[in-house]
Design a protein around this motif. Structure first.
Motif, PDB file in Angstrom:
ATOM      1  N   ASN A  37     -36.054 -10.750 -13.105  1.00 21.86           N
ATOM      2  CA  ASN A  37     -36.611  -9.876 -14.132  1.00 21.86           C
ATOM      3  C   ASN A  37     -35.954  -8.498 -14.223  1.00 21.86           C
ATOM      4  O   ASN A  37     -36.617  -7.505 -14.493  1.00 21.86           O
ATOM      5  CB  ASN A  37     -38.109  -9.693 -13.864  1.00 21.86           C
ATOM      6  N   GLY A  38     -34.660  -8.412 -13.984  1.00 15.14           N
ATOM      7  CA  GLY A  38     -33.961  -7.134 -14.123  1.00 15.14           C
ATOM      8  C   GLY A  38     -32.963  -7.202 -15.262  1.00 15.14           C
ATOM      9  O   GLY A  38     -32.619  -8.288 -15.736  1.00 15.14           O
ATOM     10  N   ASP A  39     -32.514  -6.033 -15.710  1.00 14.47           N
ATOM     11  CA  ASP A  39     -31.446  -6.014 -16.705  1.00 14.47           C
ATOM     12  C   ASP A  39     -30.191  -6.584 -16.069  1.00 14.47           C
ATOM     13  O   ASP A  39     -29.839  -6.231 -14.938  1.00 14.47           O
ATOM     14  CB  ASP A  39     -31.164  -4.577 -17.163  1.00 14.47           C
ATOM     15  N   ILE A  40     -29.523  -7.460 -16.791  1.00 15.16           N
ATOM     16  CA  ILE A  40     -28.359  -8.140 -16.225  1.00 15.16           C
ATOM     17  C   ILE A  40     -27.059  -7.509 -16.735  1.00 15.16           C
ATOM     18  O   ILE A  40     -26.862  -7.377 -17.942  1.00 15.16           O
ATOM     19  CB  ILE A  40     -28.377  -9.644 -16.575  1.00 15.16           C
ATOM     20  N   LEU A  41     -26.218  -7.110 -15.794  1.00 18.83           N
ATOM     21  CA  LEU A  41     -24.863  -6.671 -16.126  1.00 18.83           C
ATOM     22  C   LEU A  41     -23.931  -7.827 -15.779  1.00 18.83           C
ATOM     23  O   LEU A  41     -23.803  -8.213 -14.612  1.00 18.83           O
ATOM     24  CB  LEU A  41     -24.472  -5.440 -15.303  1.00 18.83           C
ATOM     25  N   ILE A  42     -23.303  -8.389 -16.793  1.00 15.27           N
ATOM     26  CA  ILE A  42     -22.343  -9.476 -16.560  1.00 15.27           C
ATOM     27  C   ILE A  42     -20.959  -8.837 -16.499  1.00 15.27           C
ATOM     28  O   ILE A  42     -20.585  -8.093 -17.406  1.00 15.27           O
ATOM     29  CB  ILE A  42     -22.386 -10.501 -17.709  1.00 15.27           C
ATOM     30  N   VAL A  43     -20.233  -9.114 -15.435  1.00 10.61           N
ATOM     31  CA  VAL A  43     -18.894  -8.539 -15.300  1.00 10.61           C
ATOM     32  C   VAL A  43     -17.858  -9.649 -15.418  1.00 10.61           C
ATOM     33  O   VAL A  43     -17.945 -10.669 -14.734  1.00 10.61           O
ATOM     34  CB  VAL A  43     -18.720  -7.819 -13.944  1.00 10.61           C
ATOM     35  N   VAL A  44     -16.899  -9.461 -16.334  1.00 10.07           N
ATOM     36  CA  VAL A  44     -15.787 -10.409 -16.434  1.00 10.07           C
ATOM     37  C   VAL A  44     -14.474  -9.663 -16.244  1.00 10.07           C
ATOM     38  O   VAL A  44     -14.304  -8.540 -16.714  1.00 10.07           O
ATOM     39  CB  VAL A  44     -15.757 -11.175 -17.793  1.00 10.07           C
TER      40      VAL A  44
END
Lengths: 175, 175
Positions: free
Chosen positions: A98-105
């Motif tokens: 339930n947290g904000d998701i930072l997707i790193v590519v």
């Protein structure tokens, strides 16, 4: 967040990462300072024409961005062919946090701090392919395909899905 | 088949289209003659290193390729943001036809014959994004995610999925 951008060479790929983020449900993108102004401009133009909310931010220091994100209670997911495989279980677990998701590519080479700082290193298959594709499949599975049916408020152009040819509606006044 | 390649500018994007095709379960890719030799070489190197069967073909005339494909009983799916939306029903219908599927992806501009010659014009969402992403999501949904778990026989390098860092096994003799 897209890291490891190589100016000129990655011009189209980084643009595609931004377009995919927007089209497939992300709230925004964070780009490095080395990213060409023309990429930012072209993403801004798409948002203006095709609607929706989408923030385009820059970072001077991707590592600090990751550290800050976690400090604020967010979750960091690094997409990499070396990670654990994407699965329903893993996605459900990430969502349950339930947290904000930072997707790193990243690109071909990714700094080693990312593997240790990320909460999850997730593989979209363990074969070399594309950060554009990895992001697309991750978002498609995370949102269970519903992201493709979203509306983009304020769009000046809307596509009418069609079996043959192109049908669009142009709106002079955006809502 | 990838059409509309612009030399230099699309170098990375066309490479990514090829890598995604291979990694996500396609049997091969068909490229136009204008595609740089370096793209072919880099795809060949990936096949040699990472294994599996993957054919890389060239066409002088994409339109003829589409016409021939249909003559031989194949199905042509054109991925375009203007098409009908991807859905379980549509995928099941396409699969029920039981023909070899030629997926065609273009760039920003696509010749109009493609819309009329394709059996299906399929949208991966009606927003502008990326042929790399469109192909990835189409294949992921077509194969129900199973393509990510495939083995690639004869690989010289195999990734051991890992929560942190990179683990690979190198095989001197390919099977």
């Amino acid at each position: 967040m897209r890291i490891g951008h190589r100016p000129v060479r990655d011009h189209r790929v980084t643009t595609h990462v931004g377009l995919v983020a927007r089209a497939l449900g992300a709230d925004g993108i964070i780009l490095e300072e080395t990213v060409e102004e023309s990429i930012i401009k072209s993403l801004e133009r798409v948002v203006e024409t095709w609607g929706g909310q989408f923030s385009i931010l820059r970072t001077r220091n991707p590592r600090e961005t990751v550290v800050d994100w976690k400090k604020r209670g967010g979750i960091v997911v690094h997409l990499t062919m070396y990670g654990e495989n994407i699965s329903e279980e893993l996605l459900n677990y990430i969502l349950s946090q339930n947290g904000d998701i930072l997707i790193v590519v990243g690109g071909e080479k990714v700094p080693s701090w990312l593997y240790t700082h990320a909460d999850y290193n997730v593989a979209i298959g363990n074969q070399p392919h594309s950060e554009v594709a990895a992001l697309a499949i991750f978002l498609d599975r995370l949102f269970r395909g519903r992201e493709l049916l979203r509306e983009f408020p304020g769009a000046k152009i809307v596509v009418i899905p069609s079996k043959r040819g192109k049908r669009v509606v142009r709106r002079n006044e955006s809502k």
